[in-house]
Design an enzyme around this catalytic site. Structure first.
Site, PDB file in Angstrom:
ATOM      1  N   THR A  86       0.830  -1.195   0.000  1.00 13.23           N
ATOM      2  CA  THR A  86       0.000   0.000   0.000  1.00 13.23           C
ATOM      3  C   THR A  86       0.869   1.252   0.000  1.00 13.23           C
ATOM      4  OG1 THR A  86      -1.716   1.195   1.196  1.00 13.23           O
ATOM      5  CG2 THR A  86      -0.210  -0.094   2.528  1.00 13.23           C
TER       6      THR A  86
ATOM      7  N   SER B  81      -1.485   3.248  10.557  1.00 14.27           N
ATOM      8  CA  SER B  81      -2.447   2.405  11.292  1.00 14.27           C
ATOM      9  C   SER B  81      -1.804   1.033  11.492  1.00 14.27           C
ATOM     10  CB  SER B  81      -3.756   2.231  10.507  1.00 14.27           C
ATOM     11  OG  SER B  81      -3.545   1.349   9.402  1.00 14.27           O
TER      12      SER B  81
ATOM     13  N   TYR C 239      -3.026  -1.638  10.499  1.00 15.43           N
ATOM     14  CA  TYR C 239      -3.165  -2.302   9.194  1.00 15.43           C
ATOM     15  C   TYR C 239      -1.999  -1.914   8.288  1.00 15.43           C
ATOM     16  CZ  TYR C 239      -3.970  -2.158   4.246  1.00 15.43           C
ATOM     17  OH  TYR C 239      -3.758  -2.229   2.896  1.00 15.43           O
ATOM     18  N   HIS C 240      -1.778  -0.595   8.107  1.00 17.10           N
ATOM     19  CA  HIS C 240      -0.697  -0.169   7.211  1.00 17.10           C
ATOM     20  C   HIS C 240       0.646  -0.722   7.706  1.00 17.10           C
ATOM     21  CE1 HIS C 240      -3.758   2.900   5.910  1.00 17.10           C
ATOM     22  NE2 HIS C 240      -3.172   2.716   4.740  1.00 17.10           N
TER      23      HIS C 240
ATOM     24  N   LYS D 190       1.510  -4.158   6.449  1.00 19.89           N
ATOM     25  CA  LYS D 190       2.060  -4.192   5.084  1.00 19.89           C
ATOM     26  C   LYS D 190       3.564  -3.921   5.100  1.00 19.89           C
ATOM     27  CE  LYS D 190      -1.773  -4.690   2.643  1.00 19.89           C
ATOM     28  NZ  LYS D 190      -2.021  -5.813   1.750  1.00 19.89           N
TER      29      LYS D 190
ATOM     30  N   VAL E 134      -8.278   2.594  -4.132  1.00 14.59           N
ATOM     31  CA  VAL E 134      -8.965   2.176  -5.360  1.00 14.59           C
ATOM     32  C   VAL E 134     -10.395   2.728  -5.354  1.00 14.59           C
ATOM     33  CG1 VAL E 134      -9.673   0.208  -6.768  1.00 14.59           C
ATOM     34  CG2 VAL E 134      -7.621   0.046  -5.328  1.00 14.59           C
TER      35      VAL E 134
ATOM     36  N   THR F 145     -18.419  13.095   4.057  1.00 19.10           N
ATOM     37  CA  THR F 145     -17.707  13.036   5.340  1.00 19.10           C
ATOM     38  C   THR F 145     -16.202  13.252   5.183  1.00 19.10           C
ATOM     39  OG1 THR F 145     -17.518  10.645   5.091  1.00 19.10           O
ATOM     40  CG2 THR F 145     -19.399  11.450   6.382  1.00 19.10           C
ATOM     41  N   VAL F 146     -15.821  14.498   4.935  1.00 13.20           N
ATOM     42  CA  VAL F 146     -14.384  14.811   4.907  1.00 13.20           C
ATOM     43  C   VAL F 146     -13.893  14.885   6.357  1.00 13.20           C
ATOM     44  CG1 VAL F 146     -12.700  16.613   4.348  1.00 13.20           C
ATOM     45  CG2 VAL F 146     -14.505  16.015   2.705  1.00 13.20           C
TER      46      VAL F 146
ATOM     47  N   GLU G  89      -3.472  11.819  11.809  1.00 15.23           N
ATOM     48  CA  GLU G  89      -2.789  11.959  10.512  1.00 15.23           C
ATOM     49  C   GLU G  89      -2.626  13.442  10.219  1.00 15.23           C
ATOM     50  OE1 GLU G  89      -5.416  10.238   7.560  1.00 15.23           O
ATOM     51  OE2 GLU G  89      -7.023  11.647   8.018  1.00 15.23           O
TER      52      GLU G  89
HETATM   53  P1  NAD Z   1     -11.219  -7.237   0.440  1.00 15.78           P
HETATM   54  O1  NAD Z   1     -11.347  -7.293   1.926  1.00 15.78           O
HETATM   55  O2  NAD Z   1     -12.392  -6.874  -0.366  1.00 15.78           O
HETATM   56  O3  NAD Z   1     -10.644  -8.627  -0.106  1.00 15.78           O
HETATM   57  C1  NAD Z   1      -9.680  -9.373   0.583  1.00 15.78           C
HETATM   58  C2  NAD Z   1     -10.091 -10.838   0.453  1.00 15.78           C
HETATM   59  O4  NAD Z   1      -9.107 -11.653   1.119  1.00 15.78           O
HETATM   60  C3  NAD Z   1     -11.424 -11.136   1.104  1.00 15.78           C
HETATM   61  O5  NAD Z   1     -12.283 -11.778   0.192  1.00 15.78           O
HETATM   62  C4  NAD Z   1     -11.077 -12.018   2.302  1.00 15.78           C
HETATM   63  O6  NAD Z   1     -12.089 -12.971   2.576  1.00 15.78           O
HETATM   64  C5  NAD Z   1      -9.767 -12.649   1.866  1.00 15.78           C
HETATM   65  N1  NAD Z   1      -8.859 -13.022   2.977  1.00 15.78           N
HETATM   66  C6  NAD Z   1      -8.425 -12.228   3.989  1.00 15.78           C
HETATM   67  N2  NAD Z   1      -7.601 -12.917   4.794  1.00 15.78           N
HETATM   68  C7  NAD Z   1      -7.490 -14.170   4.273  1.00 15.78           C
HETATM   69  C8  NAD Z   1      -6.769 -15.336   4.652  1.00 15.78           C
HETATM   70  N3  NAD Z   1      -6.008 -15.367   5.752  1.00 15.78           N
HETATM   71  N4  NAD Z   1      -6.880 -16.452   3.871  1.00 15.78           N
HETATM   72  C9  NAD Z   1      -7.663 -16.445   2.759  1.00 15.78           C
HETATM   73  N5  NAD Z   1      -8.383 -15.363   2.363  1.00 15.78           N
HETATM   74  C10 NAD Z   1      -8.293 -14.242   3.117  1.00 15.78           C
HETATM   75  O7  NAD Z   1      -9.999  -6.233   0.146  1.00 15.78           O
HETATM   76  P2  NAD Z   1      -9.599  -5.510  -1.224  1.00 15.78           P
HETATM   77  O8  NAD Z   1     -10.102  -4.124  -1.174  1.00 15.78           O
HETATM   78  O9  NAD Z   1      -9.933  -6.385  -2.353  1.00 15.78           O
HETATM   79  O10 NAD Z   1      -8.021  -5.458  -1.058  1.00 15.78           O
HETATM   80  C11 NAD Z   1      -7.227  -6.506  -1.548  1.00 15.78           C
HETATM   81  C12 NAD Z   1      -5.768  -6.241  -1.236  1.00 15.78           C
HETATM   82  O11 NAD Z   1      -5.364  -5.014  -1.860  1.00 15.78           O
HETATM   83  C13 NAD Z   1      -5.478  -6.089   0.242  1.00 15.78           C
HETATM   84  O12 NAD Z   1      -4.248  -6.716   0.544  1.00 15.78           O
HETATM   85  C14 NAD Z   1      -5.366  -4.599   0.435  1.00 15.78           C
HETATM   86  O13 NAD Z   1      -4.503  -4.292   1.501  1.00 15.78           O
HETATM   87  C15 NAD Z   1      -4.804  -4.146  -0.891  1.00 15.78           C
HETATM   88  N6  NAD Z   1      -5.197  -2.759  -1.223  1.00 15.78           N
HETATM   89  C16 NAD Z   1      -6.517  -2.409  -1.342  1.00 15.78           C
HETATM   90  C17 NAD Z   1      -6.860  -1.100  -1.649  1.00 15.78           C
HETATM   91  C18 NAD Z   1      -8.284  -0.639  -1.777  1.00 15.78           C
HETATM   92  O14 NAD Z   1      -8.516   0.572  -1.954  1.00 15.78           O
HETATM   93  N7  NAD Z   1      -9.269  -1.516  -1.716  1.00 15.78           N
HETATM   94  C19 NAD Z   1      -5.837  -0.155  -1.847  1.00 15.78           C
HETATM   95  C20 NAD Z   1      -4.503  -0.536  -1.706  1.00 15.78           C
HETATM   96  C21 NAD Z   1      -4.191  -1.853  -1.392  1.00 15.78           C
HETATM   97  N1  USQ Z   2     -11.211   9.922   4.712  1.00 12.28           N
HETATM   98  C1  USQ Z   2     -12.095  10.974   4.817  1.00 12.28           C
HETATM   99  N2  USQ Z   2     -13.419  10.678   4.855  1.00 12.28           N
HETATM  100  C2  USQ Z   2     -13.908   9.398   4.774  1.00 12.28           C
HETATM  101  C3  USQ Z   2     -12.990   8.336   4.648  1.00 12.28           C
HETATM  102  C4  USQ Z   2     -11.645   8.632   4.635  1.00 12.28           C
HETATM  103  O1  USQ Z   2     -11.703  12.136   4.881  1.00 12.28           O
HETATM  104  O2  USQ Z   2     -15.130   9.218   4.827  1.00 12.28           O
HETATM  105  C5  USQ Z   2      -9.768  10.214   4.642  1.00 12.28           C
HETATM  106  C6  USQ Z   2      -8.933   9.470   5.665  1.00 12.28           C
HETATM  107  O3  USQ Z   2      -8.864  10.181   6.885  1.00 12.28           O
HETATM  108  C7  USQ Z   2      -7.602   9.361   4.958  1.00 12.28           C
HETATM  109  C8  USQ Z   2      -7.982   9.251   3.489  1.00 12.28           C
HETATM  110  O4  USQ Z   2      -9.308   9.745   3.387  1.00 12.28           O
HETATM  111  O5  USQ Z   2      -6.845  10.526   5.140  1.00 12.28           O
HETATM  112  C9  USQ Z   2      -7.936   7.849   2.932  1.00 12.28           C
HETATM  113  O6  USQ Z   2      -8.758   7.009   3.741  1.00 12.28           O
HETATM  114  P1  USQ Z   2      -9.454   5.697   3.109  1.00 12.28           P
HETATM  115  O7  USQ Z   2     -10.339   5.107   4.149  1.00 12.28           O
HETATM  116  O8  USQ Z   2     -10.022   6.000   1.784  1.00 12.28           O
HETATM  117  O9  USQ Z   2      -8.170   4.808   2.816  1.00 12.28           O
HETATM  118  P2  USQ Z   2      -7.149   4.087   3.792  1.00 12.28           P
HETATM  119  O10 USQ Z   2      -7.629   4.006   5.168  1.00 12.28           O
HETATM  120  O11 USQ Z   2      -5.809   4.715   3.596  1.00 12.28           O
HETATM  121  O12 USQ Z   2      -7.139   2.613   3.213  1.00 12.28           O
HETATM  122  C10 USQ Z   2      -7.506   2.306   1.871  1.00 12.28           C
HETATM  123  C11 USQ Z   2      -7.716   0.811   1.802  1.00 12.28           C
HETATM  124  C12 USQ Z   2      -6.407   0.112   2.142  1.00 12.28           C
HETATM  125  C13 USQ Z   2      -5.306   0.634   1.262  1.00 12.28           C
HETATM  126  C14 USQ Z   2      -5.189   2.146   1.286  1.00 12.28           C
HETATM  127  C15 USQ Z   2      -4.264   2.701   0.218  1.00 12.28           C
HETATM  128  O13 USQ Z   2      -8.741   0.417   2.698  1.00 12.28           O
HETATM  129  O14 USQ Z   2      -6.565  -1.290   1.989  1.00 12.28           O
HETATM  130  O15 USQ Z   2      -4.089   0.065   1.675  1.00 12.28           O
HETATM  131  O16 USQ Z   2      -6.479   2.710   0.988  1.00 12.28           O
HETATM  132  S1  USQ Z   2      -3.329   4.084   0.813  1.00 12.28           S
HETATM  133  O17 USQ Z   2      -4.251   5.056   1.392  1.00 12.28           O
HETATM  134  O18 USQ Z   2      -2.649   4.642  -0.335  1.00 12.28           O
HETATM  135  O19 USQ Z   2      -2.420   3.566   1.808  1.00 12.28           O
END
Ligand code: NAD
Ligand code: USQ
Length: 382
Positions: free
Chosen positions: A144, A179, A181-182, A185, A211, A253-254, A328
């Site tokens: 990420t 976070s 989560y981050h 990664k 995305v 919701t900013v 943040e």
């Molecule tokens: P998502 O939660 O929709 O999909 C993840 C899938 O992985 C789910 O279907 C879940 O059931 C499965 N999963 C989780 N843990 C598992 C495990 N231990 N074994 C088997 N399956 C498991 O998430 P997404 O939005 O599709 O994101 C996919 C990947 O891309 C993630 O690694 C996320 O960090 C990364 N990513 C997503 C975004 C975004 O904006 N959605 C942005 C940057 C990176």
């Molecule tokens: N934000 C708002 N309002 C909202 C939701 C979010 O202002 O209603 C702000 C957050 O505070 C943050 C930014 O928008 O500053 C991004 O938040 P987000 O929830 O869109 O994204 P984030 O938490 O960073 O996570 C998402 C995905 C994660 C991926 C990440 C890419 O859930 O899986 O890793 O985007 S990145 O942000 O480039 O790390």
């Protein structure tokens, strides 16, 4: 190529599996359906109604004649993973299968521990599985952009040249994630770097931005192939949330000042980036890093764009600056490199009013499914 898409039932994984299958690759999905269980835990849902993975794969085969094999199981069950790798003998392993919500990881101790155990140990199992069973397999790992945080200097793609006390080296770019989560990664990236070095594994870390969108050419082929779309305060991401909020007449919701700037990309580019990485594998022992986003926006700018299109379409909506539930920077420098995927052939789908309009029209069809109590953020970082 034989490709496993782990996390292939999720938001990025499902359209990627379809796209790779359509392009002639032999695709298998691993997923343990935990994301669907999290919807139940959070009393939430996908905005779009989604079919079961079996129904989805069967419909795909009916429409295209192409089989996508599905394996329901957890990457943390190593015997299961070994068995799938032995059966499938993949050339590439696309790893989406992690807990991906920053707010989910910040709910409490249990959710932080789950996130890091699921993600870090799952990824370690994948590394061991590749080493043991398919040592030539290319790991394509979803990282990420948030691994880098928001430093006051330009962000490079994975590595930075540093001069210190008269000596120079190219070192991993410093990581300042925001976070648990981050952070998971970042831990994954370190483990992959080490595995590449000691075992000669080939790996690409795709540091993906946020995305947006939901449909691809393939998911639009039938309602049973529709992608999931998250809108709640835990799994919904900024831009998609704003569009859904506009559709239901909710203020956008900013969080805080709204100057938070991130890299963004359309889901249609996500699927293409994975194909590019697969078709141009890393060398043996190489840990390659691509920044996977196409444009940078502040969340405040995105809210303005959505508000404008929503008004044109007859939806009255305002921008609310909520107290930020996260810790943040709300105003900061942000400039990140993203040339490597373009150099390999990515032609971005850029964001314009028509893209927003199209997502809005899709969303409006399902707006009655929104559970309104889930729209406001409820998880605090403090
Ligand atoms: P998502 O939660 O929709 O999909 C993840 C899938 O992985 C789910 O279907 C879940 O059931 C499965 N999963 C989780 N843990 C598992 C495990 N231990 N074994 C088997 N399956 C498991 O998430 P997404 O939005 O599709 O994101 C996919 C990947 O891309 C993630 O690694 C996320 O960090 C990364 N990513 C997503 C975004 C975004 O904006 N959605 C942005 C940057 C990176
Ligand atoms: N934000 C708002 N309002 C909202 C939701 C979010 O202002 O209603 C702000 C957050 O505070 C943050 C930014 O928008 O500053 C991004 O938040 P987000 O929830 O869109 O994204 P984030 O938490 O960073 O996570 C998402 C995905 C994660 C991926 C990440 C890419 O859930 O899986 O890793 O985007 S990145 O942000 O480039 O790390």
């Amino acid at each position: 190529m034989r490709i496993i898409v782990a996390g292939g039932d999720g938001f990025c994984g499902w359209p990627t599996a379809l796209y790779l299958s359509k392009r002639g690759h032999d695709v298998a999905i691993i997923d343990n359906m935990i994301r669907r269980e999290m919807d139940n835990e959070l009393h939430s849902n996908s905005l779009t109604p989604i079919a079961s993975l079996e129904e989805r794969a069967a419909k795909w085969e009916e429409l295209t004649g192409k089989e996508i094999r599905t394996y329901d199981g957890d990457l943390n069950h190593y015997d299961f993973l070994r068995q799938v790798l032995k059966t499938e003998q993949p050339d590439a392993f696309v790893h989406f299968a992690e807990q991906r919500s920053a707010p989910y990881s910040m709910i409490d101790r249990e959710h932080a521990v789950f996130t890091q155990t699921n993600n870090v140990a799952g990824n370690l199992n994948v590394l061991y599985g590749i080493k043991e069973i398919v040592p030539d397999c290319h790991l394509i790992k979803l990282g990420t952009m948030g691994e880098y945080g928001t430093p006051n200097i330009p962000i490079e793609e994975g590595y930075i040249e540093i001069e210190h006390k008269g000596r120079k080296d190219v070192l991993p770019y410093p990581k300042q994630p925001g976070s648990f989560y981050h952070l998971s990664k970042v831990h994954d990236s370190h483990n992959i770097t080490f595995a590449c070095k000691i075992w000669g594994i080939r790996a690409t870390d795709l540091n993906q931005g946020v995305v947006y969108g939901l449909e691809t050419e393939e998911t639009k082929m039938d309602p049973l192939l529709t992608n999931r779309l998250d809108y709640d305060g835990v799994f919904g991401t900024a831009f998609n949330r704003f569009i859904i909020q506009a559709a239901i007449g909710h203020d956008l919701t900013v969080y805080g000042k709204g100057g938070q700037t991130r890299g963004f990309l359309n889901i249609e580019d996500t699927v293409r980036c994975i194909e590019i990485a697969a078709e141009n594998p890393a060398d043996k022992g190489e840990f390659r890093v691509f920044n996977q986003f196409t444009e940078e926006f502040s969340v405040g700018d995105l809210a303005e764009k959505v508000k404008k299109v929503a008004h044109e379409e007859g939806f009255e909506t305002d921008i609310a600056h909520l107290e930020n539930p996260r810790v943040e920077l709300e105003e900061h420098f942000f400039q990140a490199e993203n040339t490597k995927l373009r150099d390999l052939g990515l032609e971005p789908h850029l964001l314009d009013d028509n893209v927003i309009r199209e997502i809005l029209h899709t969303v409006v069809q399902h707006k009655d499914r929104v559970i309104k109590e889930n729209v406001m953020p409820q998880v605090s970082w403090k």
